[in-house]
Design a protein around this motif. Structure first.
Motif, PDB file in Angstrom:
ATOM      1  N   LYS A  72       1.794   2.780  -3.201  1.00 18.73           N
ATOM      2  CA  LYS A  72       0.659   3.112  -4.326  1.00 18.73           C
ATOM      3  C   LYS A  72       0.304   4.620  -4.072  1.00 18.73           C
ATOM      4  O   LYS A  72       0.317   5.092  -3.042  1.00 18.73           O
ATOM      5  CB  LYS A  72      -0.394   2.127  -4.132  1.00 18.73           C
TER       6      LYS A  72
ATOM      7  N   GLU B  37       0.887  -1.217   0.017  1.00 19.84           N
ATOM      8  CA  GLU B  37      -0.064  -0.070  -0.014  1.00 19.84           C
ATOM      9  C   GLU B  37       0.760   1.231   0.027  1.00 19.84           C
ATOM     10  O   GLU B  37       0.521   2.392  -0.899  1.00 19.84           O
ATOM     11  CB  GLU B  37      -0.945   0.028   1.172  1.00 19.84           C
TER      12      GLU B  37
ATOM     13  N   LYS C  39       0.805  13.187  -3.056  1.00 17.15           N
ATOM     14  CA  LYS C  39       0.382  12.246  -1.818  1.00 17.15           C
ATOM     15  C   LYS C  39       1.462  12.368  -0.844  1.00 17.15           C
ATOM     16  O   LYS C  39       1.308  12.567   0.320  1.00 17.15           O
ATOM     17  CB  LYS C  39       0.333  10.655  -2.503  1.00 17.15           C
TER      18      LYS C  39
ATOM     19  N   GLN D  72      -2.850   5.570  -3.661  1.00 18.33           N
ATOM     20  CA  GLN D  72      -3.804   5.763  -2.501  1.00 18.33           C
ATOM     21  C   GLN D  72      -4.858   6.867  -2.984  1.00 18.33           C
ATOM     22  O   GLN D  72      -5.281   7.650  -2.085  1.00 18.33           O
ATOM     23  CB  GLN D  72      -3.208   5.841  -1.275  1.00 18.33           C
TER      24      GLN D  72
END
Ligand code: F6R
Length: 611
Positions: free
Chosen positions: A244, A241, A254, A246
């Motif tokens: 990525k 995760e 991000k 997200q």
């Protein structure tokens, strides 16, 4: 810089290699290629441009349990299909991918050409594969590889397959990172963990001079003296995760939004020490050198790019609060000049990746001179983290966007902690360090306030996106942020920008100012605010436009500047955290307003592992 991935196991290698390449694309994206062992033969595909171009060329049903892949950041030879990796020998029996620079390639190429080898690329890499081919005429493949790497000067991370041993994958490392993921019945070699973590969390770090011989049943690692070495298997705590987007449109956005958490994670379990008189120990990573730290008389910070600018902010902090004379030097300059460091000097490397070649070599040079070497590093287990005597990890999590953002906030946080640690060993009183630590804990919320107001910065970015030149100006703690802001907009938006100490403007750069050349002033309300204002007056008098970062409540500044972005009030030493976030968002929004791929800016690559 250049991504390498190799697979050997029971599965089809192609999807693993393709997925690995996509995850490593941030390391270089000029061209890409894959080789698979198929029925005792090697098949290779290469393409110019992004991994998606390569994907279009390969039928997904191509099979093979052994393969290597590469995404390139060009050093020798333009980005083209013939220069893309993997490279092959004359007999098409060996295929090889390489990260690094072979310095004696011209000499080797001449020698091999005389022996009849035909080269098809302009790369330094191709000599390696022909050299192995030449040596393998009279030796086993392993012996030929061992001999070949001994003849190489420069740096390399290599992954190699040969149709003569179709059930084997070989790799070798000197100066360029390479790690081995240990799965059940399968092994994945990669230049960084992000290509491995979705398959296994078990990692073996290859050291310089080591060669690995890998089969689906296991691996053997030989050191530079050709002795088999037992290797420790580490567990990486990096999740799929984390690598990525997200829901964010770009990794860069991000990561800017992760800045509050980057600061929190850097402080967690460490800042407490300064909040109560019987608070915890000094940061764990420094415990082993606690006594030596008391004896140092000087700090030399070595780093590159954004990490260098964090170091510059560190100089202001360290000198003001610990009293230790501190110099900051570009790692690339440090290692090639005569310097005066000794055992009373601490040489501090700052690096997000922990693999930057110049920074690593600076640390090696400092060690030779007997200095205490320290690291502020984000990537756990990276070479700089392993080679420094002691250090503090950033714990900012993986940074995938090529432009560094959250790592910067994290590095600033660790520099404050280091300052408090060294300060308490010297002249800083408990009440002074407590006051600073208390304010430091408020920084994440203040960054969050800036992020909530992102649309103000977005609108301004659109308004100013057409300008092709900028001066970024700041004094004292805001000077490193002016440099960082200018670097970020250059990288992401391809806009010419220069960072200057605001006081220097009148010594030359002012000649550039007119209505087409705007200035970005970092002007929080601090001890040098009035001086910064004088600089603004000088710009205004020459019809220059001004965009300023100022402290909330400073309404007066509006009379002078064209636009203003407000940041929450903070102690002077910590305003840099806040203005940095503004410059990062501004660069991001200018870049996206101009339609650029901000995660993969042209000509750049994450983790610069060549000099
Ligand atoms: C700028 C940037 C580079 C790096 C520099 C050092 O946005 O990303 O300037 O800061 O290459 O990298 P590290 O910190 O990995 O040593």
């Amino acid at each position: 810089m250049c991504g390498i991935v190799g697979y050997i196991g029971k599965r089809n290698a192609l999807p693993v290699l393709m997925d690995g390449l996509k995850r490593l694309e941030y390391r270089g994206y000029d061209s890409a290629g894959i080789s698979l062992v198929q029925k005792k033969r090697i098949k290779t595909w290469r393409a110019v441009g992004r991994v998606s171009e390569l994907e279009k060329k390969i039928n997904i049903e191509e099979m093979g349990n052994v393969g290597i892949a590469h995404t390139r950041w060009a050093t020798h030879g333009e980005p083209s299909e013939k220069n893309a990796h993997p490279h092959s020998d004359c007999g098409k029996n060996i295929s090889l991918v390489h990260n690094g620079i072979i310095e004696n390639y011209a000499e080797l190429k001449k020698l091999l050409s005389k022996k009849g080898h035909r080269f098809s690329s302009e790369t330094d890499t191709e000599v390696v594969v022909h050299l192995i081919e030449e040596l393998a005429k009279k030796k086993t493949f392993m012996e030929a590889l061992t001999e070949a790497v001994r003849l190489l000067e420069g740096t390399y991370g290599l992954a190699i397959i040969t149709s003569k041993e179709p059930g084997k994958l070989y790799c070798a490392r000197k100066g360029s990172p390479l790690i081995l993921g240990v799965g059940t019945d399968e092994f994945i070699v990669a230049s960084d963990a992000s290509a491995i973590v979705s398959h296994t969390k078990k990692i073996v770090y290859l050291e310089d001079g080591e060669i690995a011989e890998i089969s689906p049943d296991g691996f053997n690692i030989f050191n530079a003296k050709n002795h088999k070495t037992a290797k420790q298997i580490f567990e990486v705590n990096l999740t799929d995760e984390q690598v990525k987007k997200q829901g964010f449109p770009h990794f860069m956005l991000k990561e800017i939004f992760q800045q509050p958490d980057a600061v929190r994670n850097a402080l967690r379990g460490r800042v407490e020490k300064f909040l109560s008189e019987d608070g915890g120990p000094i940061p764990g990573g420094l415990l082993c050198v606690e006594k030596r730290l008391k004896k140092i008389r000087r700090i030399v910070i070595v780093a590159c790019g954004t990490s260098y600018y964090a170091g510059l902010a560190g100089k202001y902090l360290l000198e003001e609060f610990s009293g230790l004379p501190t110099e900051v030097e570009s790692a690339s300059e440090f290692r090639y000049r005569k310097n005066t460091i000794d055992e009373h000097t601490a040489v501090l490397a700052i690096s997000q990746s922990g693999e930057t070649a110049d920074t690593l070599e600076a640390i090696r040079e400092a060690k030779l001179k007997g200095a205490l070497t320290l690291g502020i590093v984000n990537t756990v287990g990276s070479t700089i983290a392993r080679e420094t005597d002691a250090g503090i990890y950033c714990h900012a999590g993986p940074e995938i966007g090529v432009a560094s953002t959250k790592a910067f906030s994290s590095q600033l946080s660790i520099l404050v902690l280091l300052t408090l640690t060294l300060g308490r060993q010297r002249r800083l009183s408990f009440s002074e360090s407590k006051a600073l630590a208390t304010e430091l804990q408020k920084i994440p919320e203040k960054i969050e306030a800036i992020l909530r107001d992102k649309n103000t910065i977005k609108k301004l970015a659109k308004k100013y996106a057409h300008f092709s030149d900028w001066l970024y100006l700041g004094r004292k703690y805001s000077f490193p942020i002016a440099l960082e802001g200018a670097l970020k907009i250059k990288e992401i938006s391809y806009v010419h920008a220069e960072g200057y100490a605001a006081g220097e403007m009148k010594h030359g750069p002012i000649a550039l100012i007119d209505e087409k050349f705007p200035s970005f002033f970092i002007a929080p309300t601090d001890s040098v605010y009035e001086k910064t204002m004088s600089g603004m007056q000088e710009v205004k008098a020459r019809k220059g436009k001004i965009l300023a970062v100022a402290t909330a409540g400073n309404k007066k500044i509006k009379d002078l500047v064209d636009d203003v972005v407000y940041i929450p009030a903070a102690p002077e030493a910590f305003s840099s955290f806040l203005s940095a976030t503004v410059t990062h968002l501004f660069a991001y929004y200018v870049g996206t307003a101009k339609g650029y791929d901000v995660d993969r800016p042209r000509n750049l690559a994450k983790s610069v592992t060549v000099e």
